[in-house]
Design a protein around this motif. Structure first.
Motif, mmCIF file in Angstrom:
data_model
loop_
_atom_site.group_PDB
_atom_site.id
_atom_site.type_symbol
_atom_site.label_atom_id
_atom_site.label_comp_id
_atom_site.label_asym_id
_atom_site.label_seq_id
_atom_site.Cartn_x
_atom_site.Cartn_y
_atom_site.Cartn_z
ATOM 1 N N VAL A 115 0.842 -1.203 0.000
ATOM 2 C CA VAL A 115 0.000 0.000 0.000
ATOM 3 C C VAL A 115 0.874 1.249 0.000
ATOM 4 C CG1 VAL A 115 -1.758 1.269 1.278
ATOM 5 C CG2 VAL A 115 -1.863 -1.228 1.163
ATOM 6 N N GLY A 119 0.023 2.278 -3.377
ATOM 7 C CA GLY A 119 -1.357 2.597 -3.027
ATOM 8 C C GLY A 119 -1.701 4.078 -3.036
ATOM 9 N N ARG A 122 -4.835 4.595 -4.596
ATOM 10 C CA ARG A 122 -5.861 3.583 -4.321
ATOM 11 C C ARG A 122 -6.502 3.736 -2.957
ATOM 12 N NH1 ARG A 122 -6.123 -1.652 -7.166
ATOM 13 N NH2 ARG A 122 -5.393 -1.101 -9.232
ATOM 14 N N VAL A 123 -5.802 4.338 -2.031
ATOM 15 C CA VAL A 123 -6.395 4.553 -0.713
ATOM 16 C C VAL A 123 -6.322 6.041 -0.393
ATOM 17 C CG1 VAL A 123 -5.759 2.263 0.129
ATOM 18 C CG2 VAL A 123 -4.221 4.179 0.498
ATOM 19 N N LEU A 127 -5.175 6.844 5.222
ATOM 20 C CA LEU A 127 -4.855 5.429 5.220
ATOM 21 C C LEU A 127 -3.443 5.200 4.683
ATOM 22 C CD1 LEU A 127 -6.514 3.142 6.219
ATOM 23 C CD2 LEU A 127 -7.424 2.775 3.909
ATOM 24 N N HIS A 128 -3.079 5.997 3.684
ATOM 25 C CA HIS A 128 -1.737 5.852 3.127
ATOM 26 C C HIS A 128 -0.685 6.233 4.163
ATOM 27 C CE1 HIS A 128 1.803 6.574 0.583
ATOM 28 N NE2 HIS A 128 1.277 5.614 -0.159
ATOM 29 N N PRO A 450 -11.180 3.378 -2.031
ATOM 30 C CA PRO A 450 -10.086 2.418 -2.163
ATOM 31 C C PRO A 450 -10.439 1.305 -3.145
ATOM 32 C CG PRO A 450 -10.546 2.877 0.127
ATOM 33 C CD PRO A 450 -11.585 3.577 -0.654
ATOM 34 N N TRP B 323 -6.589 -7.542 3.608
ATOM 35 C CA TRP B 323 -6.882 -6.151 3.252
ATOM 36 C C TRP B 323 -5.975 -5.674 2.123
ATOM 37 C CZ3 TRP B 323 -3.754 -1.650 4.207
ATOM 38 C CH2 TRP B 323 -4.391 -0.456 3.882
ATOM 39 N N VAL B 327 -7.110 -4.199 -1.447
ATOM 40 C CA VAL B 327 -6.793 -2.894 -2.017
ATOM 41 C C VAL B 327 -6.358 -3.054 -3.476
ATOM 42 C CG1 VAL B 327 -5.102 -1.006 -1.947
ATOM 43 C CG2 VAL B 327 -6.188 -1.777 0.154
#
Lengths: 482, 339
Positions: A115, A119, A122-123, A127-128, A450, B323, B327
């Motif tokens: 992530v 990510g 994507r998030v 959250l990142h 996400p 999770w 994602v």
């Protein structure tokens, strides 16, 4: 093979693979925390400069992390393949510590690394940031368990010996063994210093090349603040660690000092130079400061520390190696303090960005942290010899029952593979550093949450842009660094 | 208490190694599928399907090793020194393959093919020697007292080498079915075509191992064919055939019914069955044929101390691993913008 015994080869192999490995976690421990700080600064201020720096260092982090993972897997297996007697004898204590490292740190890093690296679109930002913090926390937890295990081998306690193997009695005594707090703090600070020196050198290099951007100034400035704060602190922690070593591993400390014997009532000098001679049992060409050794180590004018002659010959570490590796570490540490102080002085005068001798010094100090870590590691690990578990199990008794042939073969294999793989990796890292921070478009998904945006903007490597489009062109020196 | 921690630990290690086989299995398989997909854009896509997760996948291997050392240090010492050369070859393979994920995209155009080759050969090396290590382990490890007493080349024998190829086929099938799930268009179609012969080859390997194992080892023969075990184990070969049939059937769809997730699920089931079959055959030995899990166990203090944390942390790890896959769910498309 060339007169090396299986034991020698197993030790060389361990030292070789370990010295490569230790450098990558040191950089990733520091970089992960640095990235978390950068992202936090961005979330609070919204300034573009932090995003640009985040993505610049993220790519370097990704490559370093990859190299750390693969060299770490080798270490995890080498304890069993090359040191099976140690594994069997002390595995009931070392095994749980390493298992906890995997459970609490490896999976945390691995789970959130994807992530963190891929990510961004994507998030959400929160959250990142959480993923970045999880990775940074993972690197620190990992260091904690590894140093608990390593420190326990230096200062073992909380165990009994039953049926010819070690059995745990008190886990808190095992984890919080006498040298653990000093070793942990010393190593984490070393990782932070090492990263700050690399970041600072990268900034200095860009400035020397005339690339004066806000992002470049910001990274030089942050790195110098870090060095200013941490380098003197590290000296203090190192001093405490030395006192701890004097208490628990006096033979190692005597070797670090090149100190052989005490005349009645004589003070211990602090040797600045000398060539410890194991055969003649003396330190030749010694140049020292009278009484300084006593002052530093015993905090008294004529206090004495044990000399090497007080230990049986077969119980002494190699003083020549330990003496000099220790001096290299301390010498570089002093230069780091100088760098931090100089940066403060220039900053006050507003000349931090354009004093070329200073920038050149910062550039040359770039690898100093890595060298100091290796030197420090050699000091502590060679210094504990001939013991692998101090006072309990000798290194010579810990080795696997392999012949010299297979060990020589695998050593050659590791040497060739490591120089090729990590040599190339280092060249790629240098190329990326040279390219400098780039402007990053803040592409966050505009629709959906996400996972909604299924098409990555570009191939999902953290190295999203090949390095061959750098402005130095593909024929630059580092491009041929293989 | 009545809880046998050695049994619990052997289940945890069984689980960790199974997770490893599943997860790193498909990404090692992708490396071995590279030679069959020469198109650069397809290769980028293949790599991108696993780039965010491969590191976590590989961590299960370290978990297996660390768990073994914590709970069964004697077995850890014997197995790792006994399988010395295959494990070192595997590690060298993992080194080249692991760095290829990052290096490949950072290399200059004219040297990228080198990292493709490193990725391919690293994947082949790691997969083959994992199989060899597994085969040599099942073949039996020569032990004297608490240490390995065999030679450095004991693994050069027909069964370990066959197991090496068997594991390669298994990983290739996992990789192909994973890509069926994660990709589209011509890459998807190519993997569908590859999956059928791979499934049949894996079935063949399972049949050979199943016939060979009891012939080689009378103890296993007794375990498999004595009553009531034979009745309890009878479903295993039946389920294997069901899984293969399901896999082959799921590859047939066209149009809106194009094969998606089902082939991967069927491949997982197939590998789970084969893996369980092996575990049943050696139980309760942890160093076959000599040392049982109880003989290799670390003191209760070590097993319990590690177990407490493991039982709390493992579910959390599984949650955030899931999770992370969530994602990055969905198809990975080939990227037209790549320079």
């Amino acid at each position: 093979m060339f007169g090396f015994s299986a034991l020698d080869l197993a030790r060389i192999q361990f030292a070789f693979t370990m010295s490569f490995h230790i450098l990558f976690p040191a950089i990733t421990i520091g970089l992960a925390s640095y990235l978390a700080v950068l992202e936090l600064c961005w979330l609070r201020t919204g300034r573009q400069v932090f995003v640009d720096l985040y993505h610049y260092w993220l790519k370097i982090f990704a490559v370093t992390f990859g190299m750390g993972v693969v060299s770490g897997i080798v270490m995890a297996y080498q304890i069993g393949t090359n040191w099976s007697t140690l594994s069997e004898y002390a595995g009931s204590i070392l095994g749980p510590l390493l298992a906890y490292e995997v459970l609490t740190a490896f999976f945390l890093e691995a789970g959130f690394l994807g992530v963190m690296l891929f990510g961004w679109t994507r998030v959400g930002p929160g959250l990142h940031f959480a993923a970045t913090c999880a990775v940074a926390l993972g690197t620190l937890i990992s260091a904690t368990w590894i140093l608990a295990a390593n420190s326990w081998m230096h200062t073992p306690q909380g165990y009994a010996i039953e049926n010819g193997r070690m059995v745990p009695l008190d886990w808190s005594a095992i984890v919080f063994n006498p040298s653990f707090p000093y070793r942990l703090v010393h190593m984490v600070l070393a990782a932070y210093l090492c990263t700050a020196l690399i970041v600072g050198a990268a900034g200095a290099w860009q400035l020397l090349r005339g690339r004066d951007h806000p992002a470049v100034r910001k990274m030089l400035s942050m790195a110098m603040w870090m060095i200013l704060a941490v380098a003197p602190l590290q000296a203090v922690v190192g001093d405490f660690h030395g006192l701890n070593t004097l208490k628990h591993q006096p033979a190692k400390l005597a070797a670090m000092e090149g100190h052989w014997e005490n005349a009645p009532g004589a003070a211990v000098p602090l040797l600045l130079f000398g060539v410890p001679d194991m055969a003649q049992e003396r330190t030749r060409y010694a140049i020292g400061i009278p009484h300084a050794g006593s002052l530093i180590l015993t905090h008294s004018w004529a206090g004495q520390i044990p000399g090497l002659k007080e230990f049986p010959r077969e119980g002494r570490p190699n003083a020549l190696i330990v003496f000099w590796s220790f001096r290299i570490m301390v010498g570089l540490g002093l230069l780091m303090i100088v760098l931090g102080a100089w940066s403060l002085w220039l900053r006050r005068k507003g000349r931090l960005w354009n004093t070329r001798p200073f920038l050149r010094f910062a550039l040359w100090m770039g690898p100093a942290g890595l060298v100091a870590i290796l030197a420090g590691w050699i000091t502590t690990e060679v210094g504990r010899q001939p013991w692998v578990v101090y006072g309990v199990l000798r290194t010579a008794d810990a080795v696997s029952p392999h012949g010299a042939g297979p060990l020589a073969f695998t050593l050659a294999l590791f040497v060739v593979a490591y120089f090729f793989v990590f040599g190339t990796g280092t060249a790629y890292v240098l190329r990326m550093i040279r390219k400098g921070p780039q402007h990053v478009d803040l592409q966050r998904p505009t629709e959906g949450g996400p996972g909604e945006q299924r098409t990555p903007m570009r191939p999902m490597s953290a190295a999203d842009v090949g390095t061959d489009d750098g402005d130095d062109g593909p024929a630059g020196p580092a491009a041929q660094g293989r | 208490m009545g809880i046998d921690t050695s049994v619990v630990w052997s289940i945890i290690i069984f689980f960790a190694v199974f997770m490893y086989v599943l997860l790193d299995g498909f990404d090692l398989g992708i490396g071995m599928l590279f030679p069959l997909t020469p198109d650069k854009r397809d290769r980028d896509t293949m790599m991108n399907t696993v780039a965010p997760v491969w590191d976590g996948n590989e961590t299960w291997l370290v978990m297996g090793g660390a768990g073994l050392m914590a709970a069964f240090p004697v077995a850890y010492a014997i197995i790792l020194s006994g399988l010395y050369l295959p494990l070192v070859f595997m590690l060298i393979g993992l080194v080249f393959r692991g760095v290829a994920f990052e290096f490949r995209f950072k290399a200059m155009e004219h040297e990228r093919h080198l990292w493709d080759k490193a990725f391919i050969s690293g994947s082949v090396l790691a997969s083959f020697f994992q199989g060899v290590a597994l085969g040599a382990f099942l073949d039996g490890i020569t032990v004297s007292g608490r240490s390995y007493a065999g030679g450095p080349f004991d693994w050069i024998a027909p069964f370990p080498l066959l197991a090496g190829f068997g594991v390669m086929i298994a990983y290739l099938l996992l990789g192909a079915t994973w890509l069926i799930m994660k990709t589209e268009d011509q890459l998807h179609a190519r993997m569908v075509r590859l999956a059928r012969p791979l499934a049949l080859a894996l079935l063949g390997a399972i049949v050979i191992v199943s016939i060979w194992t009891p012939l080689r080892d009378p103890a296993v023969a007794t375990r498999w064919f004595s009553f009531p075990n034979i009745a309890l184990l009878a479903p295993v070969p039946v389920l294997v055939l069901v899984a293969v049939a399901l896999l082959l059937r799921s590859l047939k769809g066209t149009g809106a019914q194009l094969p998606q997730r089902l082939p991967f699920v069927a491949a997982l089931a197939l590998i789970f069955l084969g893996y369980s079959g092996m575990a049943i055959s050696i139980w309760p030995h942890i160093v076959p044929p000599a040392i049982s899990i109880w003989e290799a166990a670390s003191p209760p203090g070590s097993q319990v101390f590690t177990l407490v944390g493991t039982l709390f942390i493992l579910p959390v790890i599984l949650m955030y691993t899931f999770w992370s896959y969530w994602v990055f769910r969905g198809k990975v498309k080939s990227d037209a913008e790549y320079h």
